[in-house]
Write a protein that holds these residues in place. Structure first.
Motif, PDB file in Angstrom:
ATOM      1  N   SER A  19      29.019  47.711-107.391  1.00 26.07           N
ATOM      2  CA  SER A  19      28.233  48.384-106.347  1.00 26.07           C
ATOM      3  C   SER A  19      28.831  48.141-104.967  1.00 26.07           C
ATOM      4  N   ALA A  23      30.443  51.034-102.560  1.00 25.33           N
ATOM      5  CA  ALA A  23      29.973  51.186-101.181  1.00 25.33           C
ATOM      6  C   ALA A  23      31.121  51.081-100.186  1.00 25.33           C
ATOM      7  N   THR A  26      33.253  54.374-100.363  1.00 26.24           N
ATOM      8  CA  THR A  26      32.587  55.567 -99.832  1.00 26.24           C
ATOM      9  C   THR A  26      32.161  55.408 -98.381  1.00 26.24           C
ATOM     10  N   THR A  28      29.678  53.482 -97.291  1.00 34.27           N
ATOM     11  CA  THR A  28      28.240  53.272 -97.191  1.00 34.27           C
ATOM     12  C   THR A  28      27.968  51.921 -96.559  1.00 34.27           C
ATOM     13  N   ARG A  29      27.062  51.894 -95.596  1.00 34.24           N
ATOM     14  CA  ARG A  29      26.696  50.647 -94.942  1.00 34.24           C
ATOM     15  C   ARG A  29      25.493  50.059 -95.652  1.00 34.24           C
ATOM     16  N   LEU A  30      25.644  48.858 -96.197  1.00 34.87           N
ATOM     17  CA  LEU A  30      24.579  48.248 -96.982  1.00 34.87           C
ATOM     18  C   LEU A  30      23.614  47.423 -96.131  1.00 34.87           C
ATOM     19  N   ASP A  33      22.402  48.901 -89.413  1.00 32.24           N
ATOM     20  CA  ASP A  33      22.628  50.299 -89.087  1.00 32.24           C
ATOM     21  C   ASP A  33      23.771  50.407 -88.093  1.00 32.24           C
TER      22      ASP A  33
END
Length: 59
Positions: A19, A23, A26, A28-30, A33
């Motif tokens: 995962s 992330a 791609t 994606t910020r886990l 913000d």
């Protein structure tokens, strides 16, 4: 029992690493913000008496 526990741990480890790898690939910020707004009296600052303490959350 010991072999089954090892398989469960390896499956969990593969899920977590997979995962985070997905992330990162791609974008994606886990956590947190992307907003880098300065809030002088917002939730990140506290004042007690005459001393002001500012908390900055860096990426």
């Amino acid at each position: 029992m010991r072999k089954r526990l090892k398989l469960i741990f390896l499956g969990y480890l593969a899920l977590v690493v997979g995962s985070f790898s997905y992330a990162s690939f791609t974008g994606t910020r886990l956590l947190g913000d992307d907003a880098e707004e300065f809030e002088p009296n917002g939730p990140g600052s506290q004042s007690s008496g005459r001393v002001r303490v500012h908390r900055y959350y860096h990426k």
